[in-house]
Design a protein around this motif. Structure first.
Motif, PDB file in Angstrom:
ATOM      1  N   LYS A  47       0.876  -0.972  -0.039  1.00 32.71           N
ATOM      2  CA  LYS A  47      -0.018   0.105   0.300  1.00 32.71           C
ATOM      3  C   LYS A  47       0.623   0.739   0.193  1.00 32.71           C
ATOM      4  CE  LYS A  47      -3.938   2.185   2.073  1.00 32.71           C
ATOM      5  NZ  LYS A  47      -4.488   2.051   0.923  1.00 32.71           N
ATOM      6  N   GLY A  48       0.577   2.169  -0.492  1.00 26.11           N
ATOM      7  CA  GLY A  48       1.468   3.596  -0.915  1.00 26.11           C
ATOM      8  C   GLY A  48       2.495   3.137  -2.053  1.00 26.11           C
ATOM      9  N   ARG A  75      -5.610  10.991   5.493  1.00 28.86           N
ATOM     10  CA  ARG A  75      -5.189  10.590   6.748  1.00 28.86           C
ATOM     11  C   ARG A  75      -6.429   9.945   7.937  1.00 28.86           C
ATOM     12  NH1 ARG A  75      -1.461  11.530   4.659  1.00 28.86           N
ATOM     13  NH2 ARG A  75      -0.429  13.684   5.129  1.00 28.86           N
ATOM     14  N   TYR A  76      -7.161   9.623   7.566  1.00 27.85           N
ATOM     15  CA  TYR A  76      -8.395   8.823   8.235  1.00 27.85           C
ATOM     16  C   TYR A  76      -8.889   7.121   7.183  1.00 27.85           C
ATOM     17  CZ  TYR A  76     -10.360  12.465  12.011  1.00 27.85           C
ATOM     18  OH  TYR A  76     -10.145  13.243  12.292  1.00 27.85           O
ATOM     19  N   LEU A  77      -9.091   7.351   6.774  1.00 34.48           N
ATOM     20  CA  LEU A  77      -9.588   6.088   5.433  1.00 34.48           C
ATOM     21  C   LEU A  77      -8.412   5.416   5.303  1.00 34.48           C
ATOM     22  CD1 LEU A  77     -13.134   7.083   4.970  1.00 34.48           C
ATOM     23  CD2 LEU A  77     -12.287   5.799   6.801  1.00 34.48           C
ATOM     24  N   GLY A  78      -7.258   6.167   4.744  1.00 34.37           N
ATOM     25  CA  GLY A  78      -6.259   6.141   3.881  1.00 34.37           C
ATOM     26  C   GLY A  78      -6.009   5.305   2.655  1.00 34.37           C
ATOM     27  N   GLU A  79      -7.304   6.121   1.947  1.00 34.62           N
ATOM     28  CA  GLU A  79      -6.954   6.414   0.480  1.00 34.62           C
ATOM     29  C   GLU A  79      -7.544   7.582  -0.230  1.00 34.62           C
ATOM     30  OE1 GLU A  79      -7.345   5.704  -3.082  1.00 34.62           O
ATOM     31  OE2 GLU A  79      -6.874   3.801  -1.546  1.00 34.62           O
ATOM     32  N   GLY A 123      -9.111   1.667   5.403  1.00 34.21           N
ATOM     33  CA  GLY A 123      -9.189   1.131   4.314  1.00 34.21           C
ATOM     34  C   GLY A 123     -10.530   0.229   4.078  1.00 34.21           C
ATOM     35  N   ASP A 124     -11.369   0.780   4.720  1.00 37.55           N
ATOM     36  CA  ASP A 124     -12.770   0.296   4.456  1.00 37.55           C
ATOM     37  C   ASP A 124     -13.923   1.640   3.975  1.00 37.55           C
ATOM     38  OD1 ASP A 124     -15.374  -0.400   4.877  1.00 37.55           O
ATOM     39  OD2 ASP A 124     -15.431  -1.272   6.798  1.00 37.55           O
ATOM     40  N   VAL A 125     -14.163   1.649   2.555  1.00 38.21           N
ATOM     41  CA  VAL A 125     -15.295   2.291   2.047  1.00 38.21           C
ATOM     42  C   VAL A 125     -16.048   2.389   2.886  1.00 38.21           C
ATOM     43  CG1 VAL A 125     -16.019   0.974   0.642  1.00 38.21           C
ATOM     44  CG2 VAL A 125     -15.784   3.242   0.174  1.00 38.21           C
ATOM     45  N   ARG A 126     -17.418   2.030   3.568  1.00 38.25           N
ATOM     46  CA  ARG A 126     -18.148   2.203   4.513  1.00 38.25           C
ATOM     47  C   ARG A 126     -18.329   3.638   4.708  1.00 38.25           C
ATOM     48  NH1 ARG A 126     -19.892  -2.738   7.168  1.00 38.25           N
ATOM     49  NH2 ARG A 126     -17.625  -3.138   7.577  1.00 38.25           N
ATOM     50  N   TYR A 127     -17.418   3.751   5.681  1.00 35.47           N
ATOM     51  CA  TYR A 127     -17.015   4.939   6.386  1.00 35.47           C
ATOM     52  C   TYR A 127     -17.136   6.279   5.441  1.00 35.47           C
ATOM     53  CZ  TYR A 127     -16.820   1.199  10.125  1.00 35.47           C
ATOM     54  OH  TYR A 127     -16.334   0.723  11.246  1.00 35.47           O
ATOM     55  N   ALA A 128     -16.277   6.096   4.502  1.00 39.51           N
ATOM     56  CA  ALA A 128     -16.548   7.225   3.533  1.00 39.51           C
ATOM     57  C   ALA A 128     -17.594   7.874   3.261  1.00 39.51           C
ATOM     58  CB  ALA A 128     -15.460   6.598   2.595  1.00 39.51           C
TER      59      ALA A 128
END
Length: 525
Positions: free
Chosen positions: A136-137, A311-315, A372-377
């Motif tokens: 990742k990154g 910074r929160y979700l990494g994406e 890493g969880d798009v649901r939180y976006a």
């Protein structure tokens, strides 16, 4: 409760057959344009965020990611004014639809520059199995050009953006004339379609284009959509175009001299607008109600959303999911104003709603979602809906208020500076200055907190979000709310601050230029 179908029928019947045709063509073009715009802007911000982080990791230096992103967006917005100055003389000399068609086509060419630069320096479309084979990154599929090179390229596209957006603010008046009621209906209808396209564009960029192509190539659709929009807008009629004189410049037909005059008139507009705003109780509240509210909305989408996504979700790409939620909120706000146009005739209630809904951001400093969880976006996107609802409702209604209150102020005036244009120039320029100063400073603070708490090895920005999110937006809320109690009679729930006379159908007098926007005003998208 208002009858929605009756409101739609009333709106449609108010337009002539030619107006209906031009509105339909204009809306089709604007939806193509907005979809491409979301793909471009969302991809560029995500690209810059990833590249600056990646550069810091490779060189083992402190990341200056959000300082640079704030600078990137601020300069782009400032140069929108330059773009609209460059194109303003052309609007006087050629049909609006011709200039709009050429401007959006040029904008499309500019968006292709970064794609060419990336490919020329070794960049390519992200392989489908990239995440499975790389940690990742790892963004080694990006081109190897200097990351700060994005800034001048994005600035150039800002000039093109300003060209298109100035025309986008002028053409509704050309289509339906000076009838403020028609303008309110058309502006609301266009805003609804615009935000439908923007919502779909933002979601498509975050969930399909960037994952499939990489954010270095995900805006490859933008030049294609802009070309399609240009072709569509070409079929708008000439709208009764007559070549106009350039006031003091009428004996100086040179385009360069017209541009010099454009900068002069823009400066004069800002000065005149400041005098109108700060010398009248009827207008002084617009400083906070319009410029500060617009700044807060832009910071939410262009600064806060990328921070939470990265910074929160990494994406970083998921910031466009959040922007999609914001766009949907704008859609709902514009639709509500459209439906309630005959019931709520003042922007004051909408601004009060806006000042309260921005406080929703206070949950962010105390929220710790798993990366890493798009649901939180999507959860963040849902919380952005009511925030942008209030802003969009206020924006549509306050624009109508400014038009209605200032159109008569310039009746019969021979001045090259219109009161309407001057006020809009001052308010928009104020918003740009606020954003250009504050956004990089807050971005620097975010980067410092991130570096101090571990940087790429586990840095945390929750401490910074308390101030950048919570405290910052509380100040904005207080400014906007306080503005709503300044006009006469504003302590009532739904005050009448714009008389029925101001809303009567009445086109501009001969020689009146008060319904035209001056050079240097890029529209609010």
């Amino acid at each position: 409760m208002p009858d929605v179908r009756a409101s739609i029928r009333e709106t449609w019947r108010s337009f002539s057959p030619l107006e209906k045709r031009n509105i339909a063509i204009y809306i089709l073009g604007i939806t193509l344009y907005k979809f491409g715009l979301e793909a471009f802007n969302g991809s560029i911000i995500a690209l810059a965020t990833n590249r600056y982080d990646y550069d810091a990791i490779r060189t083992n230096t402190t990341a200056k990611t959000f300082e640079r992103v704030g600078l990137l967006v601020g300069l782009n917005q400032a140069l929108q004014c330059v773009g609209s100055i460059l194109i303003a003389p052309l609007i006087q000399r050629f049909p609006t639809k011709t200039v709009l068609t050429a401007a959006v086509f040029v904008f499309g060419l500019f968006t292709a520059i970064l794609l060419i630069v990336d490919a020329a320096t070794g960049g390519y479309i992200k392989p489908a199995d990239w995440e499975a084979k790389h940690k990742k990154g790892d963004y080694s599929y990006y081109g190897t050009y200097y990351t700060d090179g994005i800034i001048p390229i994005y600035c150039v596209t800002g000039i093109a953006y300003g060209m298109v957006e100035l025309i986008r603010r002028v053409i509704p008046k050309d289509i339906v004339g000076g009838d403020v009621k028609k303008l309110i209906r058309m502006d609301s209808l266009v805003h609804i379609c615009y935000e439908v396209s923007g919502t779909l564009g933002a979601f498509a960029t975050a969930l399909a284009l960037i994952p499939a192509l990489g954010n270095n190539m995900s805006f490859i659709i933008t030049p294609l959509l802009y070309t399609a929009a240009a072709i569509t807008w070409w079929f708008i009629s000439d709208l009764g175009f007559q070549k106009k004189k350039l006031g003091k410049l009428e004996q100086q037909p040179s385009y360069i001299k017209a541009i010099v005059g454009g900068f002069y008139l823009f400066a004069a507009s800002i000065w005149t607008g400041a005098k109108i705003i700060f010398t009248s109780r009827k207008f002084i509240w617009l400083f906070n109600g319009y410029a500060v509210a617009l700044y807060g909305h832009r910071f939410l989408e262009n600064a806060l959303a990328p921070v939470i996504a990265k910074r929160y979700l990494g994406e970083s790409a998921w910031s466009q999911v959040m922007v999609g939620g914001s766009n949907f909120g704008e859609l709902c706000g514009a639709a509500t104003v459209f439906i309630l146009a005959n019931y709520v005739k003042t922007p004051i209630p909408w601004l009060r709603i806006d000042s309260l809904t921005v406080l929703i951001v206070w949950y962010l400093p105390f929220w710790y979602p798993p990366a890493g969880d798009v649901r939180y976006a999507w959860m963040v996107a849902a919380t952005f809906i009511p925030i942008s609802f209030g802003w969009a409702a206020g924006d549509v209604s306050i624009s109508a208020y400014i038009q209605g209150a200032l159109t008569r102020l310039g009746k019969g005036s021979k001045s090259a500076v219109s009161p309407l244009g001057a006020v809009m120039a001052f308010l928009y320029s104020t918003y740009i200055i606020i954003y250009a100063i504050i956004s990089p400073l807050l971005g620097t603070y975010l980067d410092q907190v991130y570096a101090r708490t571990g940087g790429a090895n586990g840095g945390d920005v929750h401490e910074a979000i308390i101030y950048v999110g919570g405290v910052h937006f509380t100040i904005i809320a207080v400014c906007v709310m306080s503005a709503t109690f300044i006009p006469k009679g504003s302590f009532s729930l739904c005050p009448t601050i714009l008389s029925d006379e101001d809303l009567e159908k009445e086109g501009p007098d001969e020689g009146d230029n008060s319904t035209e926007l001056p050079a240097g005003i890029a529209a609010i998208s």
